[in-house]
Design a protein around this motif. Structure first.
Motif, short mmCIF file in Angstrom:
data_model
loop_
_atom_site.label_atom_id
_atom_site.label_comp_id
_atom_site.label_asym_id
_atom_site.label_seq_id
_atom_site.Cartn_x
_atom_site.Cartn_y
_atom_site.Cartn_z
N ALA A 13 41.68 81.63 3.95
CA ALA A 13 41.92 80.89 5.19
C ALA A 13 41.05 81.45 6.30
O ALA A 13 40.51 82.55 6.20
N ILE A 14 40.96 80.69 7.36
CA ILE A 14 40.35 81.17 8.60
C ILE A 14 41.51 81.76 9.41
O ILE A 14 42.52 81.10 9.62
N ARG A 15 41.37 83.00 9.83
CA ARG A 15 42.42 83.65 10.62
C ARG A 15 42.14 83.44 12.10
O ARG A 15 41.11 83.84 12.62
N ASP A 16 43.08 82.77 12.76
CA ASP A 16 42.98 82.48 14.18
C ASP A 16 44.00 83.32 14.94
O ASP A 16 45.16 83.40 14.53
N TRP A 17 43.57 83.93 16.04
CA TRP A 17 44.45 84.83 16.81
C TRP A 17 45.74 84.12 17.23
O TRP A 17 46.82 84.68 17.16
N HIS A 18 45.66 82.87 17.65
CA HIS A 18 46.82 82.16 18.17
C HIS A 18 47.52 81.29 17.13
O HIS A 18 48.74 81.11 17.20
N LEU A 19 46.78 80.76 16.18
CA LEU A 19 47.34 79.81 15.22
C LEU A 19 47.71 80.44 13.88
O LEU A 19 48.35 79.80 13.05
N GLY A 20 47.27 81.66 13.64
CA GLY A 20 47.51 82.30 12.34
C GLY A 20 46.46 81.87 11.33
O GLY A 20 45.31 81.65 11.67
N ASP A 21 46.85 81.75 10.09
CA ASP A 21 45.92 81.36 9.02
C ASP A 21 45.83 79.84 8.96
O ASP A 21 46.82 79.16 8.69
N VAL A 22 44.64 79.32 9.22
CA VAL A 22 44.43 77.87 9.22
C VAL A 22 43.42 77.49 8.15
O VAL A 22 42.64 78.31 7.69
N ASP A 23 43.44 76.23 7.76
CA ASP A 23 42.56 75.68 6.73
C ASP A 23 42.68 76.48 5.43
O ASP A 23 41.69 76.95 4.86
N ARG A 24 43.91 76.61 4.96
CA ARG A 24 44.16 77.39 3.73
C ARG A 24 43.62 76.67 2.50
O ARG A 24 43.70 75.46 2.39
N ARG A 25 43.10 77.47 1.60
CA ARG A 25 42.63 76.98 0.30
C ARG A 25 43.26 77.86 -0.78
O ARG A 25 43.18 79.09 -0.71
N ASP A 26 43.90 77.24 -1.76
CA ASP A 26 44.53 78.00 -2.84
C ASP A 26 43.49 78.82 -3.62
O ASP A 26 42.38 78.34 -3.88
N LEU A 27 43.87 80.05 -3.96
CA LEU A 27 43.02 80.87 -4.81
C LEU A 27 43.12 80.39 -6.25
O LEU A 27 44.11 79.78 -6.65
N ARG A 28 42.11 80.69 -7.02
CA ARG A 28 42.06 80.34 -8.44
C ARG A 28 42.14 81.64 -9.23
O ARG A 28 41.15 82.36 -9.34
N PRO A 29 43.33 81.95 -9.78
CA PRO A 29 43.47 83.24 -10.46
C PRO A 29 42.64 83.30 -11.74
O PRO A 29 42.36 82.27 -12.36
N ALA A 30 42.27 84.50 -12.12
CA ALA A 30 41.61 84.70 -13.41
C ALA A 30 42.69 84.57 -14.50
O ALA A 30 43.86 84.85 -14.26
N SER A 31 42.29 84.14 -15.66
CA SER A 31 43.26 84.11 -16.77
C SER A 31 43.49 85.55 -17.22
O SER A 31 42.59 86.38 -17.18
N ALA A 32 44.71 85.83 -17.63
CA ALA A 32 45.04 87.18 -18.08
C ALA A 32 44.15 87.58 -19.25
O ALA A 32 43.72 88.74 -19.35
N ASP A 33 43.83 86.63 -20.11
CA ASP A 33 42.95 86.92 -21.26
C ASP A 33 41.51 87.19 -20.82
O ASP A 33 40.77 87.85 -21.55
N GLY A 34 41.13 86.69 -19.66
CA GLY A 34 39.76 86.86 -19.19
C GLY A 34 39.54 88.13 -18.38
O GLY A 34 38.41 88.41 -17.99
N LEU A 35 40.60 88.88 -18.12
CA LEU A 35 40.45 90.12 -17.36
C LEU A 35 39.72 91.16 -18.21
O LEU A 35 39.90 91.22 -19.42
N SER A 36 38.92 91.97 -17.56
CA SER A 36 38.22 93.03 -18.29
C SER A 36 38.49 94.37 -17.65
O SER A 36 38.88 94.45 -16.49
N ARG A 37 38.31 95.40 -18.39
CA ARG A 37 38.45 96.80 -17.97
C ARG A 37 39.62 97.06 -17.05
O ARG A 37 40.78 97.03 -17.46
N THR A 38 39.34 97.36 -15.78
CA THR A 38 40.38 97.77 -14.84
C THR A 38 41.44 96.69 -14.66
O THR A 38 42.63 96.97 -14.64
#
Length: 88
Positions: A13-38
């Motif tokens: 999101a864009i963080r605005d001092w007065h409005l908070g988080d605006v223009d939110r966009r959902d994150l796209r998580p990695a698949s658990a099977d696609g995670l590597s190392r750490t």
């Protein structure tokens, strides 16, 4: 731009001092099977210890986000690593 991962959602999101988080966009998580190392180690440890919400949350920093201003999509972990790389 800010990336939020937690009780209030998983979004960029864009963080605005007065409005908070605006223009939110959902994150796209990695698949658990696609995670590597750490990421895989962290996810497996959280699952092993019965921390399902934490295990789910771990997939987000390794996933993708969309910039609310320009709509470009990027991998969160890669962008973070690049921004915090020591100066050579």
């Amino acid at each position: 731009m800010t990336i939020a991962i937690g009780d209030h959602g998983h979004y960029s999101a864009i963080r605005d001092w007065h409005l908070g988080d605006v223009d939110r966009r959902d994150l796209r998580p990695a698949s658990a099977d696609g995670l590597s190392r750490t990421g895989r180690w962290m996810h497996e440890t959280a699952l092993r210890d019965g921390q399902d919400a934490l295990a789910d949350g771990i997939t987000y920093p390794f996933g993708q986000a969309e910039c609310p201003r320009c709509a470009s999509v990027f991998t969160i972990a890669d962008e973070y690593a690049s921004s915090n790389r020591p100066v050579m």
